[in-house]
Every structure is written in C-alpha cells, then in structure tokens.
Design a protein around this motif. Structure first.
Motif, PDB file in Angstrom:
ATOM      1  N   UNK A  48       0.864  -1.173   0.000  1.00  0.00           N
ATOM      2  CA  UNK A  48       0.000   0.000   0.000  1.00  0.00           C
ATOM      3  C   UNK A  48       0.900   1.222   0.000  1.00  0.00           C
ATOM      4  N   UNK A  49       0.416   2.347  -0.464  1.00  0.00           N
ATOM      5  CA  UNK A  49       1.258   3.544  -0.530  1.00  0.00           C
ATOM      6  C   UNK A  49       0.401   4.800  -0.545  1.00  0.00           C
ATOM      7  N   UNK A  50       1.077   5.933  -0.348  1.00  0.00           N
ATOM      8  CA  UNK A  50       0.434   7.251  -0.348  1.00  0.00           C
ATOM      9  C   UNK A  50       0.924   8.081  -1.518  1.00  0.00           C
ATOM     10  N   UNK A  51       0.104   9.034  -1.920  1.00  0.00           N
ATOM     11  CA  UNK A  51       0.531  10.050  -2.885  1.00  0.00           C
ATOM     12  C   UNK A  51       1.396  11.052  -2.130  1.00  0.00           C
ATOM     13  N   UNK A  52       2.615  11.319  -2.624  1.00  0.00           N
ATOM     14  CA  UNK A  52       3.515  12.213  -1.896  1.00  0.00           C
ATOM     15  C   UNK A  52       2.978  13.634  -1.829  1.00  0.00           C
ATOM     16  N   UNK A  53       1.982  13.966  -2.688  1.00  0.00           N
ATOM     17  CA  UNK A  53       1.431  15.318  -2.669  1.00  0.00           C
ATOM     18  C   UNK A  53       0.229  15.427  -1.739  1.00  0.00           C
ATOM     19  N   UNK A  54      -0.409  14.322  -1.453  1.00  0.00           N
ATOM     20  CA  UNK A  54      -1.564  14.355  -0.558  1.00  0.00           C
ATOM     21  C   UNK A  54      -1.682  13.040   0.193  1.00  0.00           C
ATOM     22  N   UNK A  55      -1.297  13.017   1.443  1.00  0.00           N
ATOM     23  CA  UNK A  55      -1.202  11.775   2.202  1.00  0.00           C
ATOM     24  C   UNK A  55      -2.552  11.220   2.611  1.00  0.00           C
ATOM     25  N   UNK A  56      -3.632  11.902   2.251  1.00  0.00           N
ATOM     26  CA  UNK A  56      -4.952  11.396   2.643  1.00  0.00           C
ATOM     27  C   UNK A  56      -5.402  10.253   1.736  1.00  0.00           C
ATOM     28  N   UNK A  57      -4.901  10.192   0.506  1.00  0.00           N
ATOM     29  CA  UNK A  57      -5.282   9.138  -0.431  1.00  0.00           C
ATOM     30  C   UNK A  57      -4.363   7.929  -0.266  1.00  0.00           C
ATOM     31  N   UNK A  58      -4.953   6.746  -0.316  1.00  0.00           N
ATOM     32  CA  UNK A  58      -4.205   5.496  -0.207  1.00  0.00           C
ATOM     33  C   UNK A  58      -4.346   4.720  -1.502  1.00  0.00           C
ATOM     34  N   UNK A  59      -3.244   4.117  -1.954  1.00  0.00           N
ATOM     35  CA  UNK A  59      -3.224   3.340  -3.184  1.00  0.00           C
ATOM     36  C   UNK A  59      -2.782   1.909  -2.880  1.00  0.00           C
TER      37      UNK A  59
END
Length: 477
Positions: free
Chosen positions: A269-280
């Motif tokens: 799992x990972x985060x967008x470095x520009x917005x940590x609220x979204x999970x991928x």
C-alpha cells in the motif's frame, strides 16, 4: 598445576563452543509471526487477569476441547456493519447472527487465535448511553471475542458475556499447555506457525487498506470509474522515513483495457507524496511482473470497490452451497434462462430452489440455482460488485421462513409479499422488511423494542410481538 590449567582451558573452550552453537541455533530458528503477550499459566489457574481484562487474550491461541449446545449457542458469524450517518466514534461495528448447530459442531477440537474484542451493532445504544453517562465507550465491555480458526482465514465470534468464572469459560490458552504439559493438544496444525488473518473476509472491502496486502483481487469488469482510479507509480526516495510515498501518473488506456478479467496480488500500500490522505494499492499480476496502482475508495464510497477478494468469494461459496431459498416479492412471475437448454424458466412467489454454485458473472455475484424440476439458472445479487452482498430483495432463506408456512400462514404470506402484519415476531419482521437502519430498546408507549426504517418509519414491538407501525413527523425527525 599444569593439569588444572589444562582442565580449566578445556572448560573455557567447551563453553566457547556452546555459546557459538547456541547462537547458530538461535539464528536458524524460524521467526514467529504471532506476538505472544505477557500471559502466564498462573493467570489461567486463577482465572483473574483474562477474565476481568479480556484484552489480555489478544493474539493468544485458545484450544476448545469439546462443544455442547450451551457453548455452541455462543458462537456467531457476521460481517462489518455500516456505521450510522454522523457516527464519528472510529469504532468498527459488526452485524452478527448465531451459528446453526451443524456449523458450531465443527468448532470442537479446534484452536483459535484471538484477533480482537469487538462490539456488535447493538453497540449503537451503548455509545449513546456512554456519552450520556460521560463514559469512555472503548472501556465498556464489547461482548464478543473475534477468533481466527486454526490456520485458515475463517473468522468466528464468541459471546463473552457472562463468562466471568472458571466453570463457564470453555477455552484453554495454549500458553497453559506449554507451561504445564509442554505440548499442544493433538492436532494436525498444532505445531505449525500461525499468521493472523489481518483482512476480515466477512466483507468484500477492507476498512483499513493495508490489511489487503497479500490478498488476491479479481477484476471482473472494467468501468470508467475503475479506469479513473488506475495509475502508474514511481516510489519517492527523498524522504527520511521508510517511505510509502509515490508519485503517480495516468495509466495509458491501452494498458487499462488489458486489466479486465485479471487477478492481481496486493503487494503493498502507498500514499501520494502530494496528498497523504489518499491510499493506493500496489497490484501485481502474478507471473507477468506488471504493476499498476489503484486509488482506494474511502469508506463513504466503498460501494464502488470493483474487485472481488478471492478469499471472500471462497468463504461465501462455502456458506451458500446447498442452501435453499424461497422466491418472494413481486406480484408477477419472473423469467430466468435455463443454462442448459437456453429456454425461459418462470419462477413464482413461494418457489423453492437450491444453490449449487456461487460465482461472479456480468459484474455481479450470482448464485447458480436448481429448482425442483432440475432446471438450472443464474440468480444475481441485489447490488453490483462492491462491499455489499445481498439477495434479500426477492429471496429469503428457506430454513428461516418455511417453518412458518403451516403454523403461521398469515405471517408467512406477509413475509413473501414484504408486508408487516400484527402478531409478527421481530425475526419475522426483519425477514419481511430486512435489517432496520437502527434498533432501540425503550419503554416508550409501553413497548420494549423499536425498529427504525428509512429514517422516519418505526415498528413497535411489545413482548417480541409486532404492536404497530408508526411514522415520525418531519418536525420531530
């Protein structure tokens, strides 16, 4: 003198070899995935620590030597319940139902890992009274132990209420066996390591995305909404932490079109470095070394989850296989297609069929049914693929409703027509109208149970019998 020196040197040399050999053995030992808490066998013999503080059992292994009806009636199965609108308690609620005798009979001579201590849906009332009495909800009893069965990923729930003495608690902690008998009970899996199931396979959605790591996801149908959530990703290394931060770019449409009908493994799992609220989710096609990233839907949009978690599919297939259902609802017959002859089959209210398979077809979960004449046909779930699975819009479990067909004919016909009639029990009312949005215990108007539907309709019961149906005025809602 020389002999003493030689003997002492020999002892030193032997000690040195022992230390090296011990270190090698320690290094070679298989690491345990399971975390053992500080739990001693004296706590079991005295029945103090884990009986008064049930959280002390978390991640402990428990063995159930025998089963009886008294014990079996405390076993439940269930799924995660949808929180009420505006509920910000950050508590995972469960909607549980008691196991049948043939299900809890299989729990004998098995061992379990305590994955947690949870509250069922009735906990809504507990939250209300906890706030009213200025108490911390998390400190109140949660009633149920969440148990992972042996080395499977099956999850069951055990009602912990009332088990506050040594005569009623039916489990034996494995740490007690290790401390006193130095051996596990006889079991084919007893000496194997156990990795706790982090994903709750009672639902086709994980409320915590990272719990899906290691699971296999199948994408049965590609829609525009799914396309908008698939990305290429590049890991960012300019951070001082272990970094789950990635940079994402749009996935070419040509690659997206190849994703349909593929099975992926969730690698991370990972985060967008520009917005940590979204999970991928980092998805890999086994054997293809092809990686894509899926933007995980938040809780309020979990119905949009397009994948089928294969462990959820397998569990539901095992539960539904050979179960019987009664068709209800529509006044007019329904037409389905015979899978062998490709000819129409008419099903009418009151018809009974048996589930012989559970599959994913045409973007929905579907049961392959067989009627009394041997005709086979597919019957789709109420919703498209997502976290919800229901056939209740037009089917009701035969083992629940057929018992009323002769003894309570009026109530039986009302259930098949989705109607409520006076004299119905709470179980009958729920079969007819489904699970309520909220259930309240109250003494208002001389009643003791209220079931709320669609926000402003509530069903009042007295002594478990339907009393009347009322509507809340708009100015009081």
């Amino acid at each position: 003198m020389n002999f003493k020196m030689q003997r002492n040197s020999f002892y030193v040399f032997t000690l040195f070899l022992s230390m090296i050999f011990g270190s090698v053995m320690l290094w070679a030992q298989k690491p345990m995935d399971k975390v053992m808490p500080d739990f001693k066998h004296s706590d079991y013999t005295q029945f103090t620590k884990f009986m008064v503080q049930p959280y002390a059992l978390t991640l402990q292994t428990l063995f159930l030597d025998h089963i009886s009806d008294t014990i079996g009636h405390n076993f439940y199965k269930g799924e995660i319940a949808t929180p009420e609108q505006g509920d910000n308690n950050d508590i995972t609620y469960y909607k549980l139902s008691r196991m049948k005798e043939e299900e809890y009979a299989k729990m004998s001579k098995r061992w379990f890992v305590v994955a947690g201590y949870i509250a069922d849906k009735i906990a809504y009332d507990k939250v209300y009274y906890a706030e009213e009495d200025r108490q911390d909800f998390n400190a109140l009893p949660h009633n149920f132990l969440k148990l992972v069965v042996e080395d499977t990923e099956d999850t069951v729930f055990y009602d912990y209420t009332g088990f506050w003495n040594q005569y009623n608690f039916p489990f034996t902690p494995m740490s007690y066996f290790n401390e006193t008998l130095n051996a596990y009970p006889t079991n084919s899996h007893s000496n194997e390591d156990l990795s706790l199931a982090t994903y709750d396979i009672n639902t086709n959605y994980a409320f915590i995305p990272k719990n899906l790591v290691g699971e296999k996801l199948y994408l049965p149908e590609l829609t525009q909404a799914t396309y908008n959530r698939l990305y290429n990703g590049t890991r960012m290394y300019n951070y001082t932490d272990d970094s789950h931060k990635y940079s994402f770019t749009d996935l070419p449409r040509g690659r997206v079109s190849q994703m349909e009908n593929k099975t992926f493994t969730v690698a991370d799992w990972c985060n967008d470095n520009e917005g940590l609220t979204d999970v991928y989710l980092k998805l890999i096609i086994p054997g293809a070394k092809d990686t894509v990233y899926y933007k995980y839907p938040t809780v309020d949009k979990r119905g949009e989850f397009p994948f089928v978690v294969t462990s959820f599919l397998n569990k539901k297939k095992a539960e539904l296989l050979n179960s019987e259902f009664v068709y209800r609802g529509a006044k007019y017959p329904r037409t389905v297609i015979d899978t062998k002859r490709q000819t129409p089959v008419t099903i009418r209210r009151g018809d009974v069929f048996r589930c012989i398979d559970f599959v994913v077809k045409d973007g929905k979960f579907q049961m392959l049914m067989r009627n009394s004449k041997g005709r086979k046909f597919y019957y789709p779930a109420d919703y498209s693929i997502g976290d919800r699975l229901s056939f209740t819009n037009s089917l009701v479990a035969a083992n629940r409703v057929l018992k009323y067909r002769i003894t309570y004919t009026t109530a039986y016909n009302a259930i098949l027509q989705k109607e409520l009639v006076p004299g119905m029990t709470i179980d009958m009312a729920k079969m007819s109208w489904g699970e309520p949005l909220k259930e309240v215990f109250t003494n208002f108007d001389g009643s003791n149970r209220h079931l709320f539907y669609m926000g402003n309709i509530y069903v009042i019961f007295k002594n478990n019998v339907l009393y009347r149906v009322a509507t809340i005025p708009d100015n009081l809602r």
